[in-house]
Design a protein around this motif. Structure first.
Motif, PDB file in Angstrom:
ATOM      1  N   ALA A 295       0.182  14.065   3.591  1.00 14.57           N
ATOM      2  CA  ALA A 295       1.235  14.759   3.960  1.00 14.57           C
ATOM      3  C   ALA A 295       0.976  15.580   5.273  1.00 14.57           C
ATOM      4  CB  ALA A 295       1.953  15.798   3.195  1.00 14.57           C
ATOM      5  N   GLN A 296      -0.379  16.227   5.490  1.00 10.36           N
ATOM      6  CA  GLN A 296      -0.551  16.803   6.524  1.00 10.36           C
ATOM      7  C   GLN A 296      -0.604  16.118   7.962  1.00 10.36           C
ATOM      8  OE1 GLN A 296      -4.391  18.564   4.584  1.00 10.36           O
ATOM      9  NE2 GLN A 296      -4.174  19.990   5.868  1.00 10.36           N
ATOM     10  N   LEU A 297      -1.382  14.784   7.625  1.00 18.81           N
ATOM     11  CA  LEU A 297      -1.497  13.916   8.788  1.00 18.81           C
ATOM     12  C   LEU A 297      -0.388  13.371   9.323  1.00 18.81           C
ATOM     13  CD1 LEU A 297      -3.866  12.328  10.311  1.00 18.81           C
ATOM     14  CD2 LEU A 297      -3.271  10.465   8.835  1.00 18.81           C
ATOM     15  N   ARG A 298       0.834  13.133   8.282  1.00 18.49           N
ATOM     16  CA  ARG A 298       1.973  12.731   8.734  1.00 18.49           C
ATOM     17  C   ARG A 298       2.990  13.599   9.792  1.00 18.49           C
ATOM     18  NH1 ARG A 298       3.003  10.321   3.795  1.00 18.49           N
ATOM     19  NH2 ARG A 298       3.764  12.296   2.901  1.00 18.49           N
ATOM     20  N   ARG A 299       2.578  15.032   9.529  1.00 19.50           N
ATOM     21  CA  ARG A 299       3.527  15.887  10.214  1.00 19.50           C
ATOM     22  C   ARG A 299       3.438  15.773  11.782  1.00 19.50           C
ATOM     23  NH1 ARG A 299       4.738  21.492   7.678  1.00 19.50           N
ATOM     24  NH2 ARG A 299       4.998  22.115   9.731  1.00 19.50           N
ATOM     25  N   ASP A 300       4.382  15.850  12.372  1.00 18.06           N
ATOM     26  CA  ASP A 300       4.328  15.633  13.774  1.00 18.06           C
ATOM     27  C   ASP A 300       3.525  16.602  14.686  1.00 18.06           C
ATOM     28  OD1 ASP A 300       6.073  13.515  14.010  1.00 18.06           O
ATOM     29  OD2 ASP A 300       7.711  14.842  13.824  1.00 18.06           O
ATOM     30  N   ASP A 301       3.395  17.784  13.924  1.00 20.75           N
ATOM     31  CA  ASP A 301       2.676  18.904  14.720  1.00 20.75           C
ATOM     32  C   ASP A 301       1.090  18.972  14.267  1.00 20.75           C
ATOM     33  OD1 ASP A 301       2.894  19.843  12.232  1.00 20.75           O
ATOM     34  OD2 ASP A 301       3.818  21.701  12.581  1.00 20.75           O
ATOM     35  N   PHE A 302       0.944  17.810  13.350  1.00 27.11           N
ATOM     36  CA  PHE A 302      -0.668  17.853  12.916  1.00 27.11           C
ATOM     37  C   PHE A 302      -1.699  18.152  14.091  1.00 27.11           C
ATOM     38  CE2 PHE A 302      -4.530  15.711  11.866  1.00 27.11           C
ATOM     39  CZ  PHE A 302      -5.086  16.462  10.912  1.00 27.11           C
ATOM     40  N   VAL A 303      -1.523  17.211  15.050  1.00 28.25           N
ATOM     41  CA  VAL A 303      -2.566  17.340  16.322  1.00 28.25           C
ATOM     42  C   VAL A 303      -2.515  18.712  16.904  1.00 28.25           C
ATOM     43  CG1 VAL A 303      -3.105  16.147  18.682  1.00 28.25           C
ATOM     44  CG2 VAL A 303      -2.519  14.836  16.630  1.00 28.25           C
ATOM     45  N   ALA A 304      -1.425  19.199  16.978  1.00 28.96           N
ATOM     46  CA  ALA A 304      -1.153  20.419  17.829  1.00 28.96           C
ATOM     47  C   ALA A 304      -1.793  21.564  17.004  1.00 28.96           C
ATOM     48  CB  ALA A 304       0.470  20.844  18.255  1.00 28.96           C
ATOM     49  N   THR A 305      -1.502  21.405  15.641  1.00 31.16           N
ATOM     50  CA  THR A 305      -2.063  22.761  14.711  1.00 31.16           C
ATOM     51  C   THR A 305      -3.666  22.317  14.839  1.00 31.16           C
ATOM     52  OG1 THR A 305      -0.279  22.049  13.207  1.00 31.16           O
ATOM     53  CG2 THR A 305      -1.846  23.313  12.380  1.00 31.16           C
ATOM     54  N   VAL A 306      -4.372  21.300  14.675  1.00 33.11           N
ATOM     55  CA  VAL A 306      -5.755  21.179  14.623  1.00 33.11           C
ATOM     56  C   VAL A 306      -6.302  21.709  15.942  1.00 33.11           C
ATOM     57  CG1 VAL A 306      -7.671  19.892  14.520  1.00 33.11           C
ATOM     58  CG2 VAL A 306      -5.676  19.441  13.034  1.00 33.11           C
ATOM     59  N   LEU A 307      -5.594  21.384  17.160  1.00 33.33           N
ATOM     60  CA  LEU A 307      -6.078  21.825  18.520  1.00 33.33           C
ATOM     61  C   LEU A 307      -6.124  23.164  18.496  1.00 33.33           C
ATOM     62  CD1 LEU A 307      -4.694  18.985  20.709  1.00 33.33           C
ATOM     63  CD2 LEU A 307      -7.112  19.398  19.878  1.00 33.33           C
TER      64      LEU A 307
END
Ligand code: G
Ligand code: G
Ligand code: MN
Length: 465
Positions: A295-307
């Motif tokens: 579910a985390q990976l699927r979110r559109d904002d996953f990359v932005a959040t990790v960055l």
């Protein structure tokens, strides 16, 4: 004698047994069913002996009692699925035989034995809840169909074996009352589960804010026994329940969406830990792997959040790994690859967890910007006893090598398993043999106490250890 490095940590609390709610429920039901079948069978054998009505009846009662006892034995050996299948098969067949030959409706006493098909349907549904939908639904449909058939027809084969009417008059009351009793017990089991689940979910909401979440660290060692990193595993220190294991709260957090704040907390905490380690010569080389839910990976904002977390914590990105599982790579591979590529460009590593259990196609595997394959615990556990598991483990190592990926074995519990994997060129190991998941202070102590001597245990020594 050269010492074999063995980093066991005796005082780390073990997860409570049967932690998973569903599994606990299945266990309980199998136990209740096994117990009642044994007792019921025994009581009927006695009644038979006293009144003496038929060899068929006696045989069925013996089968019932024997099946109940075997189920209790399987329960003790934790073979819940086998116990459930036995329960279902034996009970279903016995009920049919009873309904056709022994309990045929008459003007004086209606048929009653078939009422047990209803609690059996619910039992089977609960026991096989985590099994394939086909099995789960088939068992229920068969029971309901059998109940309907025997309830709506007078079908029966009249022979001298039929239970005498003067007994069946009481049997109607006894059977219906105990079937209703069973239904009530099953409903209360389900109700109790729901309450625990709802209660936990409400409490998990506050757990992050209350500082009840913790990361435990499980060591990962190289062939020389040096600790090269850790997998960060979330734990919930519940104020009254104690340490709640992730197989209870992660699925619940995924259902409720709380996995997003909790998962971000885990990534941030791991990053902060890596930053702290940069100031310690003995710890600066360590990497940390953090699990990521689908579910985390699927979110559109996953990359932005990790960055954002990486920027805010100033983490040395090359020390951070994210663990994905194969099942996440089935749908929408292109979008997953795109997300991984952005993070990879910033230095983040990726590990493919539980490898070998999912369905990732090899052509996808080649396209994914992975750094590491993690051999699933199921293969590692059986590597010395099951030739198939051994072959799969070897194949995964070779596959990793030819794709230029590091390979780590998880769930290494014995020196023999590690030796086998090492002989097959696996480079990194994680499991209870190296260390259990433990609080950060213990993990740091473990890293500093591990002798830096490059000792490769030979196989005979390893077996002795
Ligand atoms: O730790 P065991 O320690 O029981 O962990 C069980 C599973 O829980 C892990 O395999 C992983 O899938 C999940 N898990 C543990 N920690 C985390 C975490 O921080 N984030 C996510 N998304 N899953 C986790
Ligand atoms: O992320 P993943 O699902 O792989 O989580 C690893 C799980 O495996 C955690 O629950 C962890 O506690 C568990 N684990 C780690 N090492 C061992 C081991 O050596 N044996 C067993 N049985 N479980 C382990
Ligand atoms: Mn993992």
């Amino acid at each position: 004698m050269i010492p074999v490095p063995h980093y066991s940590t005796p005082n780390v609390p073990k997860a409570p047994e049967g932690a998973n709610l569903q599994r606990r429920r299945a266990r309980l039901i199998v136990q209740i069913a096994g117990g009642s079948m044994s007792i019921l069978g025994f009581v009927w054998i006695l009644i038979n002996a006293l009144i003496g009505f038929s060899w068929l009846m006696l045989t069925l009662d013996i089968v019932l009692m024997a099946a109940g006892l075997v189920m209790l034995l399987l329960h003790r050996r934790d073979k819940i699925r086998s116990a459930g299948l036995l329960m279902y098969a034996v009970t279903f067949v016995l009920l049919c035989i009873f309904a056709v030959w022994l309990d045929i409706p008459t003007a004086v006493a209606p048929r009653s034995i078939h009422t047990y098909f209803l609690p059996l349907a619910i039992c089977a549904y609960l026991v096989f809840h985590a099994d394939s939908p086909f099995l789960r639904h088939t068992v229920v449909v068969l029971c309901c169909a059998a109940f309907l058939f025997f309830d709506c027809t007078n079908f029966g084969i009249v022979t001298s074996l039929m239970v005498p009417e003067f007994i069946r008059v009481y049997g109607v009351w006894a059977n219906n009352a105990s079937a209703i009793g069973l239904l009530l017990v099953l409903i209360s089991v389900m109700q109790a589960d729901l309450q625990v689940r709802d209660g936990l979910e409400a409490e998990f909401r506050d757990a992050i804010a209350n500082g009840e979440l913790a990361l435990y660290y499980q060591a990962q060692a190289d062939v020389d026994g040096h600790i090269v990193g850790a997998e960060a595993l979330m734990r919930w220190r519940h104020p009254s329940r104690g340490l709640v294991p992730p197989d209870i709260f992660i699925p619940m957090a995924e259902r409720s969406g709380l996995i997003f704040p909790a998962g971000n907390w885990a990534i941030r905490t791991a990053c902060l830990q890596l930053v702290q380690w940069q100031n310690h010569a003995a710890l600066a080389h360590l990497s940390v792997s953090v699990n990521v839910s689908a579910a985390q990976l699927r979110r559109d904002d996953f990359v932005a959040t990790v960055l954002r977390i990486m920027e805010e914590t100033a983490v040395p990105a090359s020390r951070l790994k994210l663990e994905l599982t194969e099942s996440m790579l089935i749908q929408d591979v292109d979008s997953v690859i795109a997300k991984m590529t952005v993070l990879k460009a910033r230095g983040v590593g990726f590990s493919l967890d539980d490898f070998g259990t999912g369905y990732s196609s090899l052509s996808h595997l080649k396209r994914l910007p992975l750094d590491q394959l993690k051999i699933d615990i199921a293969f590692v556990r059986d590597v010395l006893t099951d030739p198939n598991a051994a072959t799969i483990a070897q194949t995964i190592v070779h596959l990793g090598q030819s794709l230029g990926l590091q390979v780590i074995a998880e769930g290494v519990e014995t020196p023999g398993q590690r030796q086998f994997l090492m002989d097959n060129e696996c480079q990194t190991f994680q499991g209870y043999f190296i260390g259990r998941p433990m609080p950060i202070s213990e993990f740091e102590a473990l890293v500093s106490t591990v002798p830096l001597a490059s000792v490769r245990p030979r196989s005979n020594e390893a077996k002795a250890g």
